[in-house]
Design a protein around this motif. Structure first.
Motif, PDB file in Angstrom:
ATOM      1  N   UNK A 203       0.853  -1.182   0.000  1.00 47.10           N
ATOM      2  CA  UNK A 203       0.000   0.000   0.000  1.00 47.10           C
ATOM      3  C   UNK A 203       0.889   1.232   0.000  1.00 47.10           C
ATOM      4  N   UNK A 204       0.825   2.033  -1.058  1.00 50.78           N
ATOM      5  CA  UNK A 204       1.609   3.257  -1.150  1.00 50.78           C
ATOM      6  C   UNK A 204       0.794   4.420  -0.611  1.00 50.78           C
ATOM      7  N   UNK A 205       1.332   5.077   0.412  1.00 54.92           N
ATOM      8  CA  UNK A 205       0.658   6.219   1.027  1.00 54.92           C
ATOM      9  C   UNK A 205       1.057   7.472   0.251  1.00 54.92           C
ATOM     10  N   UNK A 206       0.209   7.831  -0.701  1.00 56.76           N
ATOM     11  CA  UNK A 206       0.496   8.978  -1.558  1.00 56.76           C
ATOM     12  C   UNK A 206      -0.581   9.137  -2.600  1.00 56.76           C
ATOM     13  N   UNK A 207      -0.275   9.858  -3.658  1.00 57.01           N
ATOM     14  CA  UNK A 207      -1.254  10.096  -4.716  1.00 57.01           C
ATOM     15  C   UNK A 207      -1.422   8.851  -5.572  1.00 57.01           C
ATOM     16  N   UNK A 208      -2.491   8.832  -6.371  1.00 55.95           N
ATOM     17  CA  UNK A 208      -2.744   7.688  -7.239  1.00 55.95           C
ATOM     18  C   UNK A 208      -1.655   7.532  -8.290  1.00 55.95           C
ATOM     19  N   UNK A 209      -1.089   8.645  -8.738  1.00 58.00           N
ATOM     20  CA  UNK A 209      -0.074   8.579  -9.784  1.00 58.00           C
ATOM     21  C   UNK A 209       1.170   7.827  -9.356  1.00 58.00           C
ATOM     22  N   UNK A 210       1.557   7.970  -8.084  1.00 58.88           N
ATOM     23  CA  UNK A 210       2.740   7.261  -7.584  1.00 58.88           C
ATOM     24  C   UNK A 210       2.558   5.756  -7.712  1.00 58.88           C
ATOM     25  N   UNK A 211       1.399   5.277  -7.308  1.00 59.73           N
ATOM     26  CA  UNK A 211       1.129   3.842  -7.383  1.00 59.73           C
ATOM     27  C   UNK A 211       0.966   3.381  -8.824  1.00 59.73           C
ATOM     28  N   UNK A 212       0.308   4.173  -9.652  1.00 59.21           N
ATOM     29  CA  UNK A 212       0.084   3.797 -11.052  1.00 59.21           C
ATOM     30  C   UNK A 212       1.405   3.615 -11.783  1.00 59.21           C
ATOM     31  N   UNK A 213       2.359   4.523 -11.524  1.00 64.92           N
ATOM     32  CA  UNK A 213       3.662   4.402 -12.175  1.00 64.92           C
ATOM     33  C   UNK A 213       4.360   3.108 -11.783  1.00 64.92           C
ATOM     34  N   UNK A 214       4.402   2.833 -10.474  1.00 65.37           N
ATOM     35  CA  UNK A 214       5.050   1.612 -10.018  1.00 65.37           C
ATOM     36  C   UNK A 214       4.362   0.368 -10.532  1.00 65.37           C
ATOM     37  N   UNK A 215       3.048   0.387 -10.563  1.00 59.94           N
ATOM     38  CA  UNK A 215       2.278  -0.758 -11.041  1.00 59.94           C
ATOM     39  C   UNK A 215       2.610  -1.066 -12.497  1.00 59.94           C
ATOM     40  N   UNK A 216       2.622  -0.040 -13.334  1.00 64.02           N
ATOM     41  CA  UNK A 216       2.918  -0.234 -14.755  1.00 64.02           C
ATOM     42  C   UNK A 216       4.342  -0.756 -14.942  1.00 64.02           C
ATOM     43  N   UNK A 217       5.285  -0.189 -14.183  1.00 63.46           N
ATOM     44  CA  UNK A 217       6.678  -0.610 -14.323  1.00 63.46           C
ATOM     45  C   UNK A 217       6.845  -2.080 -13.963  1.00 63.46           C
ATOM     46  N   UNK A 218       6.248  -2.521 -12.854  1.00 68.00           N
ATOM     47  CA  UNK A 218       6.369  -3.921 -12.443  1.00 68.00           C
ATOM     48  C   UNK A 218       5.660  -4.858 -13.414  1.00 68.00           C
ATOM     49  N   UNK A 219       4.507  -4.455 -13.917  1.00 66.31           N
ATOM     50  CA  UNK A 219       3.785  -5.294 -14.876  1.00 66.31           C
ATOM     51  C   UNK A 219       4.602  -5.475 -16.147  1.00 66.31           C
ATOM     52  N   UNK A 220       5.225  -4.420 -16.617  1.00 67.65           N
ATOM     53  CA  UNK A 220       6.032  -4.510 -17.838  1.00 67.65           C
ATOM     54  C   UNK A 220       7.275  -5.366 -17.623  1.00 67.65           C
ATOM     55  N   UNK A 221       7.843  -5.304 -16.430  1.00 69.85           N
ATOM     56  CA  UNK A 221       9.065  -6.062 -16.155  1.00 69.85           C
ATOM     57  C   UNK A 221       8.773  -7.544 -15.949  1.00 69.85           C
ATOM     58  N   UNK A 222       7.833  -7.862 -15.035  1.00 69.82           N
ATOM     59  CA  UNK A 222       7.562  -9.257 -14.698  1.00 69.82           C
ATOM     60  C   UNK A 222       6.518  -9.900 -15.610  1.00 69.82           C
ATOM     61  N   UNK A 223       5.731  -9.076 -16.319  1.00 74.94           N
ATOM     62  CA  UNK A 223       4.659  -9.570 -17.187  1.00 74.94           C
ATOM     63  C   UNK A 223       3.669 -10.432 -16.402  1.00 74.94           C
ATOM     64  N   UNK A 224       3.363  -9.985 -15.195  1.00 73.00           N
ATOM     65  CA  UNK A 224       2.424 -10.667 -14.321  1.00 73.00           C
ATOM     66  C   UNK A 224       1.476  -9.635 -13.707  1.00 73.00           C
ATOM     67  N   UNK A 225       0.366 -10.107 -13.133  1.00 70.36           N
ATOM     68  CA  UNK A 225      -0.502  -9.207 -12.394  1.00 70.36           C
ATOM     69  C   UNK A 225       0.195  -8.821 -11.091  1.00 70.36           C
ATOM     70  N   UNK A 226       0.149  -7.549 -10.761  1.00 66.94           N
ATOM     71  CA  UNK A 226       0.884  -7.025  -9.609  1.00 66.94           C
ATOM     72  C   UNK A 226      -0.108  -6.462  -8.602  1.00 66.94           C
ATOM     73  N   UNK A 227      -0.060  -6.913  -7.342  1.00 66.71           N
ATOM     74  CA  UNK A 227      -0.955  -6.359  -6.320  1.00 66.71           C
ATOM     75  C   UNK A 227      -0.355  -5.094  -5.703  1.00 66.71           C
ATOM     76  N   UNK A 228      -1.004  -3.965  -5.913  1.00 65.93           N
ATOM     77  CA  UNK A 228      -0.587  -2.703  -5.290  1.00 65.93           C
ATOM     78  C   UNK A 228      -1.821  -1.839  -5.090  1.00 65.93           C
ATOM     79  N   UNK A 229      -1.863  -1.158  -3.946  1.00 65.10           N
ATOM     80  CA  UNK A 229      -2.968  -0.262  -3.664  1.00 65.10           C
ATOM     81  C   UNK A 229      -2.425   1.096  -3.235  1.00 65.10           C
ATOM     82  N   UNK A 230      -3.305   2.085  -3.183  1.00 64.11           N
ATOM     83  CA  UNK A 230      -2.911   3.447  -2.848  1.00 64.11           C
ATOM     84  C   UNK A 230      -3.881   4.050  -1.842  1.00 64.11           C
ATOM     85  N   UNK A 231      -3.392   4.983  -1.048  1.00 59.40           N
ATOM     86  CA  UNK A 231      -4.278   5.742  -0.157  1.00 59.40           C
ATOM     87  C   UNK A 231      -4.925   6.914  -0.880  1.00 59.40           C
TER      88      UNK A 231
END
Length: 457
Positions: A37-65
């Motif tokens: 859970x990233x405590x911050x804006x939605x954009x912070x989590x969205x960036x990390x989510x996209x980066x991990x999905x592109x790298x691992x090519x898997x579904x990534x569990x991440x949430x935001x406050x």
């Protein structure tokens, strides 16, 4: 001893580093049934989510406050509380890992205080572990966030053994650094188990990010080390810390559970493999299995086969500190010269990098320093620099989004080092320019040039 230099540019032109919250999220994803859970804006989590999905090519569990402008000014307790309650209600996690971001760090939100208040107001959350870690993304790098998170997990979840309690001689704690892939961890697990030891990896991304298909869908991590297994790490007899970044976590585990630790800075190369095998033989009291003696012989033969292509080559490397030391040391062992070394953050091991100078900078710095190199080694964001320099790129690190199999790269132990020699050696071979034979073909088409009589002058 390398000289450490910090870039004085006013801005980063082509970023090399990934942020601390990404490192923290990666570490949390090595826990079973966890929700980062990233405590911050939605954009912070969205960036990390996209980066991990592109790298691992898997579904990534991440949430935001999902902090808004108003919440940022007034404080984020309500957002944290609502996020935790919603996550528990919808996904039933065993643990929630809460990471700060730049906006909440600047605001000064007290996450530890928030968690205490959430615990007081919601006793129904007693069975859910809540681990918070400070990871400002305006300083440090992925390795820093990863290391801070593993240390925090140890401090929060590991249970101290009872006084006088017997230790399990076959249990071995393994603190795995961020430079290790899921494939590396699988390889290390096989090696450790061959010595009759039972390893507990923290974090264990080999179970959650190795690309397997689970039997059923889960919105949290579907593999990794469980909270119960982490809690039981205090009963092991020894800890193996892999990478300098794991030193603080190893010290914290030693302070809490009273067990000694051994730190291995490198895992790639002949000498590094020998050190790993000798360490495991000493811990287990068993000789090195014949299987790994044969793999060592294969590695030595691969070094003999490959040194013709590695010797004298100029290499430029951009990577996190532990990966930089691991790969630069391996290449230096093979006869390469590390003509440019650029990293993301400070570390005590940078002075050991086999280069005259190590720059804490970005990919633009790496490109400028690598003008005369034969090979560029960095992650996928270095592909444009390699193209401009006209040199091949060997991709290592995170992210790697333009090639398949990033999670299954193996570069540790004898077998991993052997295969790395073949992979990089083939890149060097492919870069060898073939001689221009067009003039030979033209000559063969005009035999009269060679059949003309020879006359004296």
């Amino acid at each position: 001893m390398a000289k450490i230099v910090t870039s004085t540019k006013s801005c980063t032109v082509n970023p090399l580093r990934m942020s601390q919250p990404l490192g923290a999220s990666l570490a949390f994803m090595g826990l079973r049934n966890c929700m980062p859970l990233l405590h911050g804006s939605q954009g912070c989590t969205s960036f990390g989510l996209v980066l991990f999905v592109r790298h691992f090519r898997e579904s990534i569990p991440m949430q935001t406050t999902a902090m808004s402008e108003v919440a940022t000014v007034l404080g984020g307790f309500d957002n944290v509380e609502q996020a935790i309650v919603n996550i528990v209600g919808r996904t039933k996690p065993d643990v929630i890992g809460i990471c700060t971001t730049g906006v909440t760090e600047i605001k000064g939100d007290d996450l530890d205080g928030f968690i205490k208040e959430v615990r007081r107001k919601h006793p129904e959350l007693a069975n859910v572990a809540l681990v918070s870690v400070s990871t400002p993304d305006f300083k440090g790098a992925l390795e820093d966030g990863f290391a801070a998170t593993v240390t925090r997990i140890v401090e929060t979840l590991v249970e101290a053994p009872a006084p006088g309690a017997a230790r399990d001689a076959v249990k071995l704690n393994v603190l795995a650094g961020s430079h290790l892939t899921p494939g590396d961890i699988d390889e290390l697990r096989d090696i450790i188990e061959a010595f009759g030891l039972q390893p507990t990896f923290l974090p264990d991304i080999s179970g959650s990010l190795d690309g397997h298909l689970p039997d059923d869908f889960t919105p949290t991590t579907h593999g990794g080390v469980s909270v119960a297994e982490v809690a039981a790490m205090g009963s092991a007899a020894h800890t193996l810390a892999l990478g300098e970044q794991m030193r603080k976590a190893a010290v914290a585990l030693e302070a809490k559970a009273g067990m000694p630790f051994t730190l291995l800075r490198r895992l790639t190369g002949l000498a590094a493999g020998d050190e790993l095998m000798a360490t495991l033989a000493q811990i287990s009291g068993r000789p090195v299995p014949a299987k790994y003696r044969r793999q060592r012989s294969q590695l030595v033969d691969a070094m003999l086969d490959g040194h013709f292509y590695f010797g004298g080559k100029q290499v430029a490397i951009g990577a996190e500190p532990d990966m930089l030391l691991n790969i630069s040391g391996f290449l230096a062992d093979m006869g390469c010269t590390v003509s440019a070394a650029v990293t993301t953050t400070t570390s005590p091991i940078l002075e050991q990098v086999p280069s005259d100078e190590v720059l804490i900078g970005d990919l633009e710095d790496l490109e400028r320093r690598g003008e005369d190199c034969d090979l560029l080694v960095t992650h996928s964001h270095g592909r444009q620099a390699a193209e401009r320099l006209g040199v091949p790129l060997f991709r290592m690190g995170l992210p790697m989004f333009d090639r398949l199999g990033a999670a299954h790269q193996v570069a540790v132990g004898y077998r991993g080092t052997r295969d790395l020699i073949f992979s990089i050696g083939n890149v060097f071979i492919a870069a060898i320019k073939e001689p221009d034979v067009s003039s030979w073909r033209d000559a063969a088409a005009r035999p009269e040039r060679f059949d003309a009589p020879i006359t004296a002058h």
